[in-house]
Motif scaffolding. Structure first.
Motif: not given
Length: 529
Positions: A400-421
């Motif tokens: 009944d539908k097609i599910l695409d692959g890849g990224m639908y989300s919006t990325p989350l920039l790292g903060q604190g001890n993960c500011s390089d990710m």
């Protein structure tokens, strides 16, 4: 010393004492305590600071691929008034991913290492008229949050807003697939107002005006014609504006993107292939100022991503994989980058060592059943590629539908001890052992640091919580209705909570709580402990 020389020297000293350059550098006044000249800097004026920060009206060679027209509704110029991020001046959450750069800076606060996800309350929406869409919330469907002032509450009471006995100054706003906007008491989850009729189904994230009591809503599904975008006055819940653009170069007039106020104007991208600039007016009214319409390779793509803004440049991606930079003063394209395939996730921007960069990734849609999600880091001012990380993904074709692959989300920039990710939910759909994964990527070189497998694909955008040591934790959900709490540094899953319905929408974070709806008819408030 001759009299002539003395006169010339006196004039030079006076000129030096009065001179200031365009950046507001002060004069060099005479030090009455001694013989030296003392530098004394004065602050630049607001206009001088604006001119200093203004990015150039440049068109790079890559923009030659874009055929466009700019329609102005009057003959006046409408430059941005300032570069203030009106969303960062408050704890309110008034648009998708909270601010101009869409970098989700509403990081919540927790103590120590959180290990539990508790349900504080659950609100049930009607199912709506269309069984396929039901109720609850869809993509991106992020709730909004406001803590009203006494003056604003008084205006809404005096204006006749349909407040309930459960109305409180802290409210959550949710646009629903049942065609209503719901207003909920943040503490109890009970309705704080009567629902607002949105005239059509809403999938995307609504926006609150950061300075007026206006609510902006993009319609997503045409249960009733026509379909378009609208604005409401929250003092009386009257619709003051509606637009269906019959002149658009693409016929689908849905608005899944979340509009944003930049430089005093409202910018709104549309699935009809247009970017709009509006003057904002009280009473839930808008006046269109200018419209950018464009084509690439003869096609007018639709825009589902929300506009990301850095100073006077705006960034968006469309469903043909075009990544665009536009000068929001002139509405002219600055540069263009082709990223292979449909891109729905919103671009995020961050300055690193004083240089602005943007991050984006595409889906696997037009590539066919098997393809690649191209995750990019670009120089924001020129569109030059810093790095590209390819991630193999599949598209899934269901009856009944097609599910695409890849990224639908919006990325989350790292903060604190993960500011390089940077973190993103990627739909692998069989290209790896798991259908969906949280993928942690190095912002320095684009290498994959780790992945966390989910039980199903995931369109929801992850959000962050920080503890007293600035250790970062991630909250997100998948299509099986499982909520996750993950240590961001190493990907350790600290808690899984089965809720039973697809978390397609993105959460809103307030303190140590996250509010998010699902494709069932539920909206949940979770407390992270």
């Amino acid at each position: 010393m001759s009299k002539c020389y003395i006169v010339i020297l006196t004039v030079m000293v006076m000129l030096a004492a009065c001179r200031s350059d365009k950046t507001g550098s002060a004069s060099l006044p005479i030090d009455t305590e001694g013989d030296s000249l003392v530098a004394e800097a004065s602050a630049p004026s607001p206009q001088e600071e604006m001119e200093r920060m203004l990015l150039p009206d440049t068109t790079y060679a890559s923009a030659a691929d874009v055929v466009y027209t700019i329609e102005n509704d009057d003959s006046l110029e409408h430059p941005l008034l300032d570069f203030t991020d009106r969303y960062d001046r408050t704890d309110r959450v008034m648009t998708f991913r909270r601010n101009l750069r869409r970098d989700a800076s509403f990081a919540g606060r927790v103590e120590g290492t959180p290990t539990t996800i508790e349900v504080a309350w659950t609100f049930t929406t009607p199912l709506g008229e269309n069984a396929r869409w039901g109720g609850g919330t869809g993509w991106t469907g992020q709730p909004l949050y406001a803590h009203w002032t006494d003056e604003e509450v008084a205006r809404m009471r005096e204006g006749g807003a349909p407040l309930t006995d459960d109305f409180a100054a802290e409210e959550v706003f949710v646009g629903s697939l049942c065609g209503k906007a719901f207003f909920l008491n943040f503490l109890t989850g009970r309705p704080s107002r009567q629902p607002l009729d949105l005239h059509n189904l809403v999938k995307g994230t609504m926006s609150l005006d950061p300075e007026m009591l206006n609510l902006y809503v993009g319609q997503g599904i045409n249960m009733n014609e026509p379909i378009g975008c609208e604005a409401f006055d929250l003092t009386n819940h009257q619709r003051g504006f509606f637009m269906h653009d019959s002149k658009a170069w693409r016929g689908w007039n849905a608005f899944d993107s979340s509009p944003i106020v930049a430089g005093g104007y409202l910018f709104w991208a549309a699935e009809n292939g247009s970017l709009y600039k509006f003057e904002r007016l009280e009473g839930g009214q808008l006046r269109r100022i200018s419209t950018l319409r464009y084509k690439v390779n003869g096609a007018a793509p639709g825009i589902e991503s929300s506009l990301c803004v850095y100073r006077n440049y705006g960034f968006f991606a469309d469903n043909h994989g075009n990544v665009m930079c536009v000068n929001l003063n002139t509405m002219r394209p600055v540069w263009h980058y082709k990223n292979h395939d449909d891109t729905d996730g919103t671009i995020v921007c961050r300055e690193e060592d004083g240089v602005p960069y943007i991050y984006t990734a595409c889906e696997v849609d037009k590539q066919g059943r098997v393809g690649t999600c191209h995750f990019l880091k670009l120089k924001a001012l020129t569109g030059e590629v810093v790095w590209e990380q390819p991630i193999a993904c599949h598209r899934v074709e269901l009856p009944d539908k097609i599910l695409d692959g890849g990224m639908y989300s919006t990325p989350l920039l790292g903060q604190g001890n993960c500011s390089d990710m940077i973190f993103a939910n990627i739909c692998r759909n069989g290209a790896s052992p798991s259908k969906g994964e949280l993928t942690a990527i190095s912002t320095a070189d684009g290498s994959v640091v780790y992945t966390v497998p989910y039980g199903n694909f995931c369109w929801s955008s992850p959000v962050a919580f920080l503890n007293e040591n600035d250790e970062m934790f991630i909250f997100t959900g998948d299509a099986n209705g499982v909520a996750y709490l993950i240590r961001a540094k190493d990907g350790e899953v600290l808690c899984r909570k089965q809720m039973g319905a697809n978390f397609e929408s993105s959460p809103c974070v307030v303190g140590h709580a996250a509010v998010v709806g699902c494709r069932g008819n539920k909206i949940h408030k979770f407390v992270i402990k």
